[in-house]
Design a protein around this motif. Structure first.
Motif, PDB file in Angstrom:
ATOM      1  N   THR A 183       0.821  -1.214   0.000  1.00 40.99           N
ATOM      2  CA  THR A 183       0.000   0.000   0.000  1.00 40.99           C
ATOM      3  C   THR A 183       0.856   1.266   0.000  1.00 40.99           C
ATOM      4  N   TYR A 184       1.758   1.348   0.949  1.00 41.94           N
ATOM      5  CA  TYR A 184       2.577   2.546   1.097  1.00 41.94           C
ATOM      6  C   TYR A 184       3.895   2.401   0.336  1.00 41.94           C
ATOM      7  N   SER A 185       4.491   3.562   0.004  1.00 38.45           N
ATOM      8  CA  SER A 185       5.771   3.579  -0.694  1.00 38.45           C
ATOM      9  C   SER A 185       6.789   4.366   0.110  1.00 38.45           C
ATOM     10  N   ARG A 186       8.022   3.906   0.074  1.00 37.22           N
ATOM     11  CA  ARG A 186       9.096   4.628   0.741  1.00 37.22           C
ATOM     12  C   ARG A 186       9.508   5.853  -0.067  1.00 37.22           C
ATOM     13  N   SER A 187       9.508   5.732  -1.387  1.00 42.15           N
ATOM     14  CA  SER A 187       9.978   6.820  -2.245  1.00 42.15           C
ATOM     15  C   SER A 187       9.414   6.629  -3.647  1.00 42.15           C
ATOM     16  N   ILE A 220       9.277  -4.664   4.064  1.00 47.61           N
ATOM     17  CA  ILE A 220      10.037  -4.678   2.808  1.00 47.61           C
ATOM     18  C   ILE A 220       9.322  -3.739   1.853  1.00 47.61           C
ATOM     19  N   TRP A 221      10.059  -2.731   1.391  1.00 43.45           N
ATOM     20  CA  TRP A 221       9.476  -1.731   0.489  1.00 43.45           C
ATOM     21  C   TRP A 221       9.517  -2.226  -0.957  1.00 43.45           C
ATOM     22  N   THR A 222       8.470  -1.897  -1.670  1.00 47.18           N
ATOM     23  CA  THR A 222       8.367  -2.253  -3.082  1.00 47.18           C
ATOM     24  C   THR A 222       8.247  -0.972  -3.908  1.00 47.18           C
ATOM     25  N   ASP A 223       8.298  -1.107  -5.228  1.00 51.45           N
ATOM     26  CA  ASP A 223       8.256   0.077  -6.086  1.00 51.45           C
ATOM     27  C   ASP A 223       6.929   0.821  -5.924  1.00 51.45           C
ATOM     28  N   ASP A 224       6.960   2.128  -6.205  1.00 52.71           N
ATOM     29  CA  ASP A 224       5.800   2.977  -5.956  1.00 52.71           C
ATOM     30  C   ASP A 224       4.714   2.829  -7.013  1.00 52.71           C
ATOM     31  N   THR A 225       5.039   2.221  -8.153  1.00 53.78           N
ATOM     32  CA  THR A 225       4.074   2.170  -9.256  1.00 53.78           C
ATOM     33  C   THR A 225       3.061   1.041  -9.082  1.00 53.78           C
ATOM     34  N   TYR A 229       8.140  -4.842  -7.459  1.00 51.99           N
ATOM     35  CA  TYR A 229       9.552  -5.188  -7.296  1.00 51.99           C
ATOM     36  C   TYR A 229      10.052  -4.877  -5.890  1.00 51.99           C
ATOM     37  N   ILE A 230      10.908  -5.759  -5.367  1.00 46.91           N
ATOM     38  CA  ILE A 230      11.534  -5.589  -4.061  1.00 46.91           C
ATOM     39  C   ILE A 230      12.562  -4.458  -4.138  1.00 46.91           C
ATOM     40  N   GLU A 231      12.561  -3.555  -3.135  1.00 40.95           N
ATOM     41  CA  GLU A 231      13.510  -2.439  -3.186  1.00 40.95           C
ATOM     42  C   GLU A 231      14.399  -2.342  -1.942  1.00 40.95           C
TER      43      GLU A 231
END
Length: 354
Positions: A183-187, A220-225, A229-231
């Protein structure tokens, strides 16, 4: 008494707190050394830094750090070897990255001599604060923030650069179970994810709290789109081992160019461990967990060096990682820490004597 080292003024504390510290039971980043480095940016230039007693800072309520978040930082460590000699690990990389972060936030860049000579002067004054117990170190926090006044939305005209230090024991994260964020994105692309900006970490806290409430320790952050993908893993870069190959995502606008990350890649290649720097999808990781080819996952960063991941959750299902007798995480961590503490040869030239 004041002294001059490399044009850096040294103002020593009248008393020391060192005798009040239990060096056998140090918590990470909670006990602070006697001195700090302080340097101000005024009238369009950085003033010569000073080593001064550790002290509280007074700021005007209109200081722009409070309103527009111009703040960047670094994380480093100093180590003592068996002969009580003091070492840093790739400090010029921290200096370069601090300026990369500063530039992205319209903060004036620091001269290299102010950072390096200032750091060396600080460590010389507080060298007794560097623990020599196995696994311990002096954590070093360089940071820059806006002190200029005004409520208008524009870069500040004054800044402060500080290096403060904290003796810390061995950093053990314990068994870490992570949640793959959907749901959320780091960047985001074009953002500040590659910079060590304070706001990046503030934005992580709430989604991490939600993961903790579900029984996980980290995200674990994933892409914002598409969250495909694992980031990154929490505040760390992430490595994934499928069969015998170590995989990590490429750096980008969204991913921090971690110094530990770079060191692991170079070290693994030198040890003939297959390494792939490429995008890795959540789907690929889940499939590998299902078919047994997923062997390890671990975070990489300054504080823990390497933090193994025990398992992960995704879309309501938990996946446990296998218990291996010999792991890349354990081996690579020992190799790096042996270089950092002068217990082994340093073929890469990473170790820096103070």
């Amino acid at each position: 008494m004041n002294a001059i080292i490399n044009d850096i003024e040294i103002i020593k504390a009248k008393t020391t707190k060192i005798n009040e510290v239990d060096f056998d039971n140090l918590k990470f980043g909670q006990v602070f050394s006697d001195h700090m480095l302080e340097c101000n940016y005024k009238n369009g230039a950085w003033e010569v830094p000073k080593v001064v007693p550790y002290h509280a800072i007074t700021l005007d309520p209109s200081a722009k750090i409070f309103h527009y978040g111009q703040s960047v930082f670094e994380g480093m460590k100093a180590y003592k070897d068996a002969n009580n000699e003091v070492w840093l690990f790739r400090p010029l990389e921290n200096f370069k990255r601090l300026n990369i972060s500063s530039k992205r936030l319209a903060i004036p860049e620091l001269p290299e001599a102010y950072f390096m000579d200032g750091l060396k002067a600080l460590l010389e004054v507080d060298k007794d604060w560097i623990p020599n117990k196995e696994g311990s170190s002096l954590y070093i926090r360089p940071f820059v923030f806006a002190t200029g006044k005004g409520f208008h939305a524009s870069p500040a005209d004054e800044y402060k650069f500080i290096i403060s230090t904290a003796p810390s024991g061995a950093y053990f994260a314990g068994k870490v179970k992570v949640l793959i964020e959907q749901t959320y994105s780091r960047s985001a692309n074009g953002g500040v994810g590659y910079a060590k900006a304070g706001g990046n970490y503030a934005g992580q806290f709430y989604p991490t709290q939600l993961a903790v409430e579900k029984g996980y320790q980290q995200v674990i952050w994933t892409d914002d789109t598409n969250h495909e993908y694992i980031e990154e893993a929490g505040a760390m870069n992430i490595f994934i081992r499928i069969n015998d190959t170590l995989i990590t995502g490429p750096t980008s606008d969204r991913i921090l160019d971690g110094i530990t990350r770079k060191s692991i890649i170079d070290l693994a290649k030198s040890e003939n461990i297959p390494v792939e720097v490429r995008k890795i999808s959540v789907k690929e990781v889940v499939e590998a967990a299902k078919n047994g080819s997923l062997k390890e996952m671990f975070g990489a960063g300054t504080a823990a060096v390497i933090s193994p991941i025990d398992g992960f959750g995704y879309q309501g299902t938990d996946y446990d990682l296998p218990k291996l007798d010999k792991t890349y995480a354990e081996y690579l961590k020992k190799r790096i820490t042996d270089i950092q503490t002068n217990k082994s040869e340093d073929p890469f030239g990473w170790r820096y004597k103070v």
